[in-house]
Design a protein around this motif. Structure first.
Motif, mmCIF file in Angstrom:
data_model
loop_
_atom_site.group_PDB
_atom_site.id
_atom_site.type_symbol
_atom_site.label_atom_id
_atom_site.label_comp_id
_atom_site.label_asym_id
_atom_site.label_seq_id
_atom_site.Cartn_x
_atom_site.Cartn_y
_atom_site.Cartn_z
ATOM 1 N N PHE A 88 -22.792 -14.477 19.857
ATOM 2 C CA PHE A 88 -22.630 -13.113 19.206
ATOM 3 C C PHE A 88 -22.668 -13.372 17.693
ATOM 4 C CE2 PHE A 88 -19.249 -13.341 22.916
ATOM 5 C CZ PHE A 88 -19.927 -12.564 23.695
ATOM 6 N N ARG A 90 -23.099 -12.274 14.687
ATOM 7 C CA ARG A 90 -22.366 -11.946 13.490
ATOM 8 C C ARG A 90 -20.974 -11.987 13.560
ATOM 9 N NH1 ARG A 90 -24.288 -5.534 12.693
ATOM 10 N NH2 ARG A 90 -24.609 -5.809 14.909
ATOM 11 N N ASN A 96 -16.321 -16.063 18.338
ATOM 12 C CA ASN A 96 -17.320 -16.255 19.523
ATOM 13 C C ASN A 96 -16.269 -16.934 20.631
ATOM 14 O OD1 ASN A 96 -20.538 -16.419 19.713
ATOM 15 N ND2 ASN A 96 -19.617 -15.956 17.655
ATOM 16 N N THR A 133 -24.914 -17.432 13.614
ATOM 17 C CA THR A 133 -26.360 -17.273 13.246
ATOM 18 C C THR A 133 -26.563 -18.605 12.416
ATOM 19 O OG1 THR A 133 -25.614 -15.948 11.487
ATOM 20 C CG2 THR A 133 -26.910 -14.950 13.481
ATOM 21 N N GLY B 53 -20.838 -0.818 19.435
ATOM 22 C CA GLY B 53 -22.456 -0.942 19.431
ATOM 23 C C GLY B 53 -23.223 -0.035 19.984
ATOM 24 N N ARG B 190 -21.133 -5.345 21.602
ATOM 25 C CA ARG B 190 -22.087 -4.861 20.727
ATOM 26 C C ARG B 190 -23.049 -6.006 20.512
ATOM 27 N NH1 ARG B 190 -19.854 -4.755 14.586
ATOM 28 N NH2 ARG B 190 -20.299 -7.062 14.730
ATOM 29 N N GLU B 191 -22.508 -7.468 20.042
ATOM 30 C CA GLU B 191 -23.414 -8.686 19.839
ATOM 31 C C GLU B 191 -24.239 -8.629 20.867
ATOM 32 O OE1 GLU B 191 -23.614 -10.038 16.582
ATOM 33 O OE2 GLU B 191 -22.465 -8.016 15.998
ATOM 34 N N ASN B 192 -24.018 -8.901 22.032
ATOM 35 C CA ASN B 192 -24.467 -9.410 23.208
ATOM 36 C C ASN B 192 -23.877 -9.081 24.372
ATOM 37 O OD1 ASN B 192 -25.845 -11.220 25.139
ATOM 38 N ND2 ASN B 192 -26.867 -12.085 23.509
#
Ligand code: ADP
Ligand code: MG
Lengths: 248, 333
Positions: A88, A90, A96, A133, B53, B190-192
């Motif tokens: 994830f 951001r 996470n 990231t 998202g 939203r992220e994955n």
């Protein structure tokens, strides 16, 4: 704990997984090896509920889970990681891992606490507040592992968590995986790093072109030069024996 | 600790509540009312788009449904406007759940989802245009009856406090979401989405909850609009204008943040008013401006003004720590 019976998965004309039978006994580490494109990842996606098999059944912890959606499979205690890491991006490392922890811990505070504990377990305590990231490849692989672990699974499916790591990083992650098993979590892992396969697994399956072509204790599989030469490429037998010698 | 998380909302709301004491110009009050209305609508979009998202290009479908629901309930069934407001929120939520069930069941994502929401807004506009109970193309008028019991106010300050209360409510809901498992699940999706599913998240259900909540909140904006202007027609209620406002405001302010939509709304409408003074009312000009703004924001400031603020704060923090290091070194020497 996990039983796959005659599992097949077809993509158009390609039979990616072809009548696979596979068993994982509770408390063991089982490895799945085979050349690229053999169908290993596809088998994982079928086992974990990301795709339904065209044929065959998957049983987990005494239940038929064939066709159950991924989130339901995870709730029952089987969780997978992704070969191509999917962080994830951001969110921070802590956030996470907390997403995984939320499966069993509804409260935000409890999930964040759990995330910290899990991070310590996989050696990520120093990175908790970094965004995902910003992690190196090794860090991202660890994050995959940590998030999965945070769901408090009974069976962990690891898809090439060592790919892209340098030898030193591999030496760091091997004991982490062993400690997870010693903590009572059964593990099925896909791996190309033979050194790790040899030292970690209790049982090894060899997959080639969708079919299981050999299985047994890793040493026995490795000692079968015909299997190794034919399916892991020319020279692999020698490499594996060298690895074994290094460990002996 | 918990209560402290709500302190900024309390301070901002308190500050805004004092404004009518100093702002007496009707023009300025009207500006503030509309700015808060768009902050509320933008917050609704933010929950679905910024948190979960799922980018909607048709939030007018919820806005318009809320507005029409309250108007028709009052006019045709004589429902008290306060009660009608609550029912209209439910209608907005239901429309959200219906669109969500259809599009998420078929795994529509990204631009496909955006297009589906746009299409729904258009279908609802056409229905409102042809149906009888909506007054068709000539629109619908809520009878003037300026009593608070009727959700209508003598002076603009009354409306200002109503929209401020609704906006403050939306801020509190968003903050609560940010501190909850549901919010964490939305961000994960939203992220994955694949990762989210692998970790046990029922992404269909979470997205459904997000669009239901978002629909109800956008309907609240629609209800306020109906009470404030007492007139609706299909082009206003379901037009593309409110769909664009809904997404522009959080994108400018900062998606997935609590204050992004409020800040975005003040900036967007501040700029809008300022340039209107400069350019006159040349038709289409403000849409062109909006388009340009959208491109600039997404290209250069994807995290919005809140993201920019965080960056500046981060740089300041780095500079301070560097300074502290230098001071320490100087002390050691
Ligand atoms: N979603 C998919 N659609 C079509 N073909 C696929 C898909 N996933 C995998 N394949 C194909 O199935 C075969 C097995 O792939 P994979 O399971 O990823 O192998 P491995 O993990 O053993 O390297 C490959 O030929 C791959 O191209
Ligand atoms: Mg693979």
């Amino acid at each position: 704990m996990l039983e796959a019976r005659q599992v097949s998965k077809r993509f158009g004309g390609l039979l990616a997984v072809d009548g696979v039978n596979l068993d994982v006994a509770e408390g063991t580490i089982v490895s799945l090896i085979g050349p690229n494109g053999a169908g290993k990842t596809t088998l994982f996606t079928v086992l974990a509920g990301f795709q339904t098999p065209d044929e065959g059944t998957v049983r987990f912890a005494g239940r038929d889970i064939t066709g159950l959606p991924a989130h339901a499979v995870c709730r029952l205690g089987m969780v997978r990681t992704f070969q191509v890491v999917q962080p994830f991006g951001r969110l921070s490392v802590r956030e996470n891992i907390a997403v995984g922890a939320h499966l069993r811990h509804p409260s935000r505070a409890a999930a964040l606490d759990r995330a910290e504990a899990v991070a310590r377990r996989v050696g990520m305590a120093a990175m908790l507040d970094q965004p995902a990231t910003s992690l190196t490849v090794a860090g991202r692989k660890r994050l995959e592992l940590a998030r999965a672990l945070a769901t408090e699974p009974r069976l962990l499916l690891l898809d090439e968590v060592m790919a892209g790591l340098n030898p030193a990083e591999i030496d760091e992650i091997v004991p982490v995986i062993r400690a997870i098993r010693d903590g009572g979590i059964t593990i099925l892992l896909i791996e190309h790093v033979m050194r790790a396969v040899m030292s970690l697994s209790d049982h090894t399956y060899v997959l080639n072109q969708g079919r299981i072509i050999a299985d047994g204790p890793p040493r026995a599989v490795a000692a079968d030069p015909a299997v190794v030469e034919a399916y892991l490429g020319h020279g692999a037998a020698a490499r594996m024996q060298a690895a074994e010698a290094a460990h002996a | 600790m918990r209560a402290q998380r709500y302190l900024p909302i309390a301070l901002v709301t308190g500050g805004l509540a004092l404004l009518p004491l100093v702002v007496t110009s009707n023009f300025l009050l009207n500006f503030l009312i509309l700015t808060l209305l768009f902050a509320l609508l933008g917050q609704a979009w933010n929950i679905l788009g910024g948190f979960a998202g799922q980018f909607s290009f048709g939030h007018a479908v919820f806005f318009g449904s809320g507005a029409y629901a309250t108007a028709t309930l009052q006019i045709h069934l004589g429902v008290n406007p306060w009660v009608a407001m609550v029912l209209a929120l439910a209608v907005g939520g239901l429309v959200g759940a219906m669109i969500g069930a259809l599009s998420f069941r078929f795994r529509l994502r990204g631009s496909y989802f955006a297009l589906i929401t746009l299409a729904f807004a258009e279908v609802f506009r056409i229905i409102a245009h042809t149906a009888d109970f909506t007054g068709g193309g000539s629109g619908i008028l809520i009878p003037l009856d300026l009593r608070p019991a009727n959700l209508q106010f003598e002076d603009k300050a009354g409306f200002y406090y109503l929209v401020l209360a609704l906006t403050a409510g939306s801020l509190v809901i968003t903050r609560a979401l940010q501190d909850s498992r549901l919010g964490a699940w939305m961000l994960a999706i939203r992220e994955n989405e694949d990762s989210a599913r692998a970790l046990g998240i029922d992404s269909f259900r979470v997205k459904l909850v997000a669009i239901t909540l978002s629909g109800a909140m956008a309907a609240a904006a629609g209800v306020f609009y109906a009470q404030y202007f007492l007139y609706l027609d299909p082009g206003i209620a379901y037009g593309v204008g409110y769909s664009v406002e809904a997404l522009l405001v959080p994108i400018i302010g900062g998606m997935g943040t609590v204050f992004g939509p409020l800040i975005g709304s003040f900036v967007l409408h501040g700029v809008d008013e300022a340039t209107r003074g400069l350019t006159g009312d040349a038709p289409g000009l403000n849409l062109a401006l909006y388009g340009a703004l959208l491109i600039v924001m997404l290209r250069f400031l994807p995290a919005g003004l809140m993201g920019l603020a965080a960056q500046v704060k981060g740089i300041g923090h780095q500079r301070r720590t560097r300074q502290a290091h230098r001071l320490k070194e100087a002390g050691d020497a």
